[in-house]
Design a protein around this motif. Structure first.
Motif, mmCIF file in Angstrom:
data_model
loop_
_atom_site.group_PDB
_atom_site.id
_atom_site.type_symbol
_atom_site.label_atom_id
_atom_site.label_comp_id
_atom_site.label_asym_id
_atom_site.label_seq_id
_atom_site.Cartn_x
_atom_site.Cartn_y
_atom_site.Cartn_z
ATOM 1 N N VAL A 183 -32.363 108.327 60.608
ATOM 2 C CA VAL A 183 -32.102 107.390 60.092
ATOM 3 C C VAL A 183 -32.994 107.600 58.369
ATOM 4 N N VAL A 184 -33.678 108.740 58.283
ATOM 5 C CA VAL A 184 -34.378 108.967 56.297
ATOM 6 C C VAL A 184 -32.633 109.507 55.798
ATOM 7 N N CYS A 185 -31.695 110.340 56.747
ATOM 8 C CA CYS A 185 -30.828 111.017 56.139
ATOM 9 C C CYS A 185 -29.948 109.636 55.298
ATOM 10 N N ILE A 186 -29.746 108.418 56.096
ATOM 11 C CA ILE A 186 -28.235 107.378 55.690
ATOM 12 C C ILE A 186 -29.198 106.980 54.761
ATOM 13 N N SER A 187 -30.984 106.434 54.931
ATOM 14 C CA SER A 187 -31.602 105.351 54.114
ATOM 15 C C SER A 187 -31.419 106.466 52.548
ATOM 16 N N LEU A 188 -31.617 107.770 52.545
ATOM 17 C CA LEU A 188 -31.736 108.287 51.131
ATOM 18 C C LEU A 188 -29.823 108.311 50.686
ATOM 19 N N GLY A 189 -29.320 108.973 51.430
ATOM 20 C CA GLY A 189 -27.696 108.633 51.414
ATOM 21 C C GLY A 189 -26.811 107.846 49.958
ATOM 22 N N ALA A 225 -29.155 105.003 49.326
ATOM 23 C CA ALA A 225 -30.185 104.545 48.033
ATOM 24 C C ALA A 225 -29.612 105.581 46.778
ATOM 25 N N ALA A 226 -29.213 106.816 46.942
ATOM 26 C CA ALA A 226 -28.499 107.575 46.216
ATOM 27 C C ALA A 226 -27.179 107.135 46.001
ATOM 28 N N LEU A 227 -26.085 106.756 46.702
ATOM 29 C CA LEU A 227 -25.300 106.322 46.748
ATOM 30 C C LEU A 227 -25.345 104.412 45.713
ATOM 31 N N LEU A 228 -26.763 103.514 45.776
ATOM 32 C CA LEU A 228 -26.203 102.883 44.707
ATOM 33 C C LEU A 228 -26.915 103.433 43.651
ATOM 34 N N THR A 255 -29.046 112.905 49.735
ATOM 35 C CA THR A 255 -28.762 113.160 48.675
ATOM 36 C C THR A 255 -28.062 113.123 47.698
ATOM 37 N N VAL A 256 -27.472 114.700 47.666
ATOM 38 C CA VAL A 256 -26.272 115.529 47.574
ATOM 39 C C VAL A 256 -24.892 114.207 48.143
ATOM 40 N N ILE A 257 -24.904 113.842 49.319
ATOM 41 C CA ILE A 257 -23.691 113.238 50.099
ATOM 42 C C ILE A 257 -23.446 112.005 49.105
ATOM 43 N N GLY A 258 -24.839 111.156 49.159
ATOM 44 C CA GLY A 258 -24.861 110.068 48.962
ATOM 45 C C GLY A 258 -24.598 110.350 47.611
ATOM 46 N N LEU A 259 -24.481 111.206 46.515
ATOM 47 C CA LEU A 259 -24.084 111.135 45.217
ATOM 48 C C LEU A 259 -22.657 111.455 45.321
ATOM 49 N N LEU A 260 -22.285 112.809 45.649
ATOM 50 C CA LEU A 260 -20.639 112.593 45.974
ATOM 51 C C LEU A 260 -19.930 111.135 46.107
ATOM 52 N N ILE A 261 -20.587 110.239 47.213
ATOM 53 C CA ILE A 261 -19.535 109.137 47.426
ATOM 54 C C ILE A 261 -19.872 108.492 46.068
ATOM 55 N N ALA A 262 -20.560 108.708 45.576
ATOM 56 C CA ALA A 262 -21.430 108.046 44.418
ATOM 57 C C ALA A 262 -19.621 108.467 43.017
ATOM 58 N N THR A 263 -20.259 109.888 43.148
ATOM 59 C CA THR A 263 -19.158 109.636 41.874
ATOM 60 C C THR A 263 -17.396 109.083 42.059
ATOM 61 N N GLY A 264 -17.445 109.676 43.466
ATOM 62 C CA GLY A 264 -16.187 109.493 43.563
ATOM 63 C C GLY A 264 -16.288 107.711 43.312
#
Lengths: 195, 191
Positions: A154-160, A162-165, B132-141
């Protein structure tokens, strides 16, 4: 609360054999990296050479991100340094730069003549789109590595997410995203890892 | 542009400027691009706008780490200063300037964190940053795919990006084949 170290034993895994192996491997890796080397690095280092596991790759990438300088280069230096000390770092760095630098300078020389053709500009855009896809797919492929993360799904998906958005949609500066979301993740992970 | 007068002190200043930026580029040197433009184009008048943009675009199109755009900036400064051996020299010294400080930090930091990898703080650092790093990678793409605009007429670019995402994720097709195909489609349909 589990304190087990999920890190596989580093000794019985493939590793770079020599300085020349490091230099050539990183040259080959860099030469495939159009529009950035990260996607290729994941494929070569994790899937083909198996010098790093998926989890280690993500962790090394995280460390490389938080330090100044180009991430892929930092990662090459770290990996080279781990196996062969400073000479390994230099060999990996030289491999990463030498051949691509020559090619880039040649491109700069012919660029003047070619830039007037729209087909060349179109081809560049097409390659740019492919490299965007490469990076997205690299991120997706690293997700399963989070299964062993102490933070839990849950934490992993939320952080990921959040970073993407924050970066793709809100376009917030990377430093803040890393500090805030990374900081939350580190704090939670520190509490969950028993001393 | 008429030939620039670049003294040895000017070259040194150029290298030192990149060496400073090297320490500031957390999250990748690309984040210091706006400052490079301010310094090279606006303040020192060492590069034209077109040369600055071409340096970035060419490095993206060439294989290898994107940081090579810095070498191309040095190359172009060398060309403006009269060309000849100044161009390759400019490329090499600017690249050394942008890489040396950060590389030394990366090397020491990498060695330290590996020696102390069982430390709770180091493990928490790595595990805590991973999502966070994985989210950032997808964001970069995503950012790269929409770099040339996010209006609907950009759909061919998005389609190429989406299809290559799927192919790279689910298959083992070599990346060079995908890039070649992308270049061909681009030459005919994105021109």
């Amino acid at each position: 609360m589990s304190s087990e170290d999920t890190r596989p034993d580093a000794l019985d895994r493939p590793r770079p054999r020599s300085l020349a192996d490091l230099f050539l491997s990183f040259s080959w890796l860099a030469l495939q990296g159009f529009g950035g080397v990260l996607a290729v690095a994941q494929r070569e280092l994790v899937e083909k050479k198996r010098w790093l596991t998926r989890e280690e790759f993500t962790e090394e990438w995280a460390v490389a991100q938080i330090m100044p300088g180009p991430n892929v280069i930092n990662m090459a230096i770290t990996l080279g340094g781990r196996h062969f000390g400073w000479r390994g770092g230099v060999a990996a760095l030289a491999g990463m730069l030498s051949a691509p630098l020559l090619i880039t300078l040649c491109l700069a020389v012919v660029y003047g003549q070619l830039s007037q053709y729209p087909a060349v500009a179109g081809a560049l855009r097409g390659m740019g789109a492919v490299s965007a896809g490469l990076i997205t797919a690299t991120g997706i492929k690293l997700i399963p590595g989070l299964r062993k993360n102490v933070l839990g799904p849950v934490v992993c998906i939320s952080l990921g997410l959040a970073a993407l958005l924050a970066v793709a949609w809100l376009r917030l500066p990377l430093v803040w995203v890393l500090l805030v979301l990374g900081g939350i993740g580190m704090g939670l992970a520190y509490r969950r890892l028993s001393p | 542009m008429s030939p620039l007068l670049m003294s040895a002190a000017d070259w040194l200043q150029l290298v030192l400027h990149f060496a400073t930026l090297s320490l500031l580029g957390i999250g990748g040197a690309i984040t210091t691009l706006p400052d490079m433009h301010r310094y090279l184009v606006d303040r020192q008048l060492w590069l034209s706008d077109a040369q600055f943009n071409a340096s970035v675009a060419l490095a993206q199109a060439a294989p290898g780490p994107n940081i090579l755009f810095v070498a191309l900036m040095g190359w172009h400064v060398g060309l403006n200063a009269g060309g000849g051996w100044l161009a390759p020299m400019g490329a090499i010294i600017t690249l050394a300037g942008i890489l040396l400080p950060s590389s030394i930090i990366a090397y020491s930091g990498g060695q330290w964190s590996h020696r102390n990898r069982e430390l709770r703080a180091v493990r928490a650092f790595k595990a805590g940053l991973a999502p966070t790093v994985i989210g950032l990678l997808i964001a970069t793409g995503t950012v790269l795919a929409t770099a040339s605009g996010s209006t609907l007429d950009q759909w061919p670019v998005w389609l190429i990006a989406a299809v290559s995402t799927l192919i790279v994720w689910r298959t083992k097709v070599h990346i060079l084949w995908l890039l070649g195909t992308g270049a061909l489609i681009g030459a005919f349909f994105l021109a």
